[in-house]
Design an enzyme around this catalytic site. Sequence first.
Site, PDB file in Angstrom:
ATOM      1  N   ASN A   9       0.875  -1.169   0.000  1.00 30.47           N
ATOM      2  CA  ASN A   9       0.000   0.000   0.000  1.00 30.47           C
ATOM      3  C   ASN A   9       0.913   1.221   0.000  1.00 30.47           C
ATOM      4  OD1 ASN A   9      -1.899   1.987   0.407  1.00 30.47           O
ATOM      5  ND2 ASN A   9      -2.259   1.486   2.570  1.00 30.47           N
ATOM      6  N   TRP A  10       1.080   1.795  -1.173  1.00 28.48           N
ATOM      7  CA  TRP A  10       2.034   2.912  -1.297  1.00 28.48           C
ATOM      8  C   TRP A  10       1.539   4.171  -0.600  1.00 28.48           C
ATOM      9  CZ3 TRP A  10       3.530   2.975  -7.236  1.00 28.48           C
ATOM     10  CH2 TRP A  10       4.123   1.742  -7.570  1.00 28.48           C
ATOM     11  N   LYS A  11       0.247   4.272  -0.382  1.00 33.35           N
ATOM     12  CA  LYS A  11      -0.372   5.490   0.174  1.00 33.35           C
ATOM     13  C   LYS A  11      -0.015   6.695  -0.726  1.00 33.35           C
ATOM     14  CE  LYS A  11       0.148   3.476   4.701  1.00 33.35           C
ATOM     15  NZ  LYS A  11       0.129   3.680   6.134  1.00 33.35           N
ATOM     16  N   HIS A  94      -9.500   1.489   4.602  1.00 29.28           N
ATOM     17  CA  HIS A  94      -8.239   1.621   5.350  1.00 29.28           C
ATOM     18  C   HIS A  94      -8.486   2.579   6.523  1.00 29.28           C
ATOM     19  CE1 HIS A  94      -4.119   2.667   6.349  1.00 29.28           C
ATOM     20  NE2 HIS A  94      -3.750   1.570   5.710  1.00 29.28           N
ATOM     21  N   GLU A  96      -6.840   4.936   7.656  1.00 27.15           N
ATOM     22  CA  GLU A  96      -6.564   6.355   7.361  1.00 27.15           C
ATOM     23  C   GLU A  96      -7.753   6.984   6.639  1.00 27.15           C
ATOM     24  OE1 GLU A  96      -2.823   5.659   5.407  1.00 27.15           O
ATOM     25  OE2 GLU A  96      -1.983   5.053   7.332  1.00 27.15           O
ATOM     26  N   GLU A 166      -5.790  -4.825  10.462  1.00 25.35           N
ATOM     27  CA  GLU A 166      -4.758  -3.811  10.672  1.00 25.35           C
ATOM     28  C   GLU A 166      -5.026  -3.053  11.973  1.00 25.35           C
ATOM     29  OE1 GLU A 166      -2.633  -2.772   6.815  1.00 25.35           O
ATOM     30  OE2 GLU A 166      -4.263  -1.344   7.070  1.00 25.35           O
ATOM     31  N   GLY A 172       2.254   2.172  10.595  1.00 18.53           N
ATOM     32  CA  GLY A 172       3.220   3.249  10.412  1.00 18.53           C
ATOM     33  C   GLY A 172       3.909   3.669  11.695  1.00 18.53           C
ATOM     34  N   SER A 212       3.058  -2.325  10.301  1.00 18.65           N
ATOM     35  CA  SER A 212       4.518  -2.390  10.482  1.00 18.65           C
ATOM     36  C   SER A 212       5.088  -3.770  10.181  1.00 18.65           C
ATOM     37  CB  SER A 212       4.924  -1.919  11.884  1.00 18.65           C
ATOM     38  OG  SER A 212       4.547  -0.564  12.063  1.00 18.65           O
ATOM     39  N   GLY A 233       2.640  -1.230   4.276  1.00 20.26           N
ATOM     40  CA  GLY A 233       2.794   0.187   3.943  1.00 20.26           C
ATOM     41  C   GLY A 233       4.250   0.523   3.679  1.00 20.26           C
ATOM     42  N   GLY A 234       4.926   1.031   4.706  1.00 20.79           N
ATOM     43  CA  GLY A 234       6.304   1.524   4.580  1.00 20.79           C
ATOM     44  C   GLY A 234       7.242   0.576   3.854  1.00 20.79           C
TER      45      GLY A 234
END
Length: 250
Positions: A9-11, A94, A96, A166, A172, A212, A233-234
């Site tokens: 998930n590049w966001k 998600h 966010e 999640e 993150g 994470s 993500g990251g």
Amino acid sequence: MGKYIIAGNWKMNKLPSETYDFVKEVAKVTEGAKCEVVCCAPTVCLAEAVRAAKETHVKIGAENLHFEDKGAFTGEVSADMLLDLGVDYVIIGHSERRQYFAETDETVNLKTKKALEKGLIPIVCVGESLEEREAGITMDLIAIQTKKAFAGISEEDAKKVVVAYEPIWAIGTGKTATADQAQEVCKGIRDILADLYSKKAAKEITIQYGGSMNDANAAELLSKKDIDGGLIGGASLVADKFAVIVKAAK
Ligand code: PEP
């Protein structure tokens, strides 16, 4: 259990101009993967991502869609638009988006139904906040989110949905749920799905962990019985790190 899927998930990271080379690199370093490899990219990167993924094993996903077919929804993207580009997956709900863009269990349900109706594979996110975990209501909350997300969805369609557990406190933050904590909730989700549908259907549904997950902890998380992959993500922004996670999903 469900088919193993590792999805990045590049966001709001990566530029359209970086996308083609990066997807090609992901395809190269994950060649021979024993699981489905997905890159979920910002809307403006999707055309390049699909172009780069052509004739590779990598699938492309979007990070959101609107639940209406078309119309006066400035700034939104429809399922048909994503399909027209050649996108296969879409992340829905998600945390966010729930937190910053007023996504609710109801819109998550409408979006999930729209994705299924159109033939996109929804990755539906559920997860508790730190306060909810500390109050001991994690599974109650997850049960509500899961049941609402699947409301009105047939067993046949439910089997196509990917659920991503999640925990919000792990996204993150560098704080990962322990493998046992993640397994416990993923099993809980599978039990809820078995009650809603059948044990057989629940077994076929892919349940990912996200929060994470990285090259150092993926193997342990993915060794758990009810964790069928990850939403990353990251660590999905660095091809080599992402590849280590992909290789851990056997
Ligand atoms: C995510 O955004 O879905 C996620 C899990 O992020 P991170 O891996 O960076 O915690």
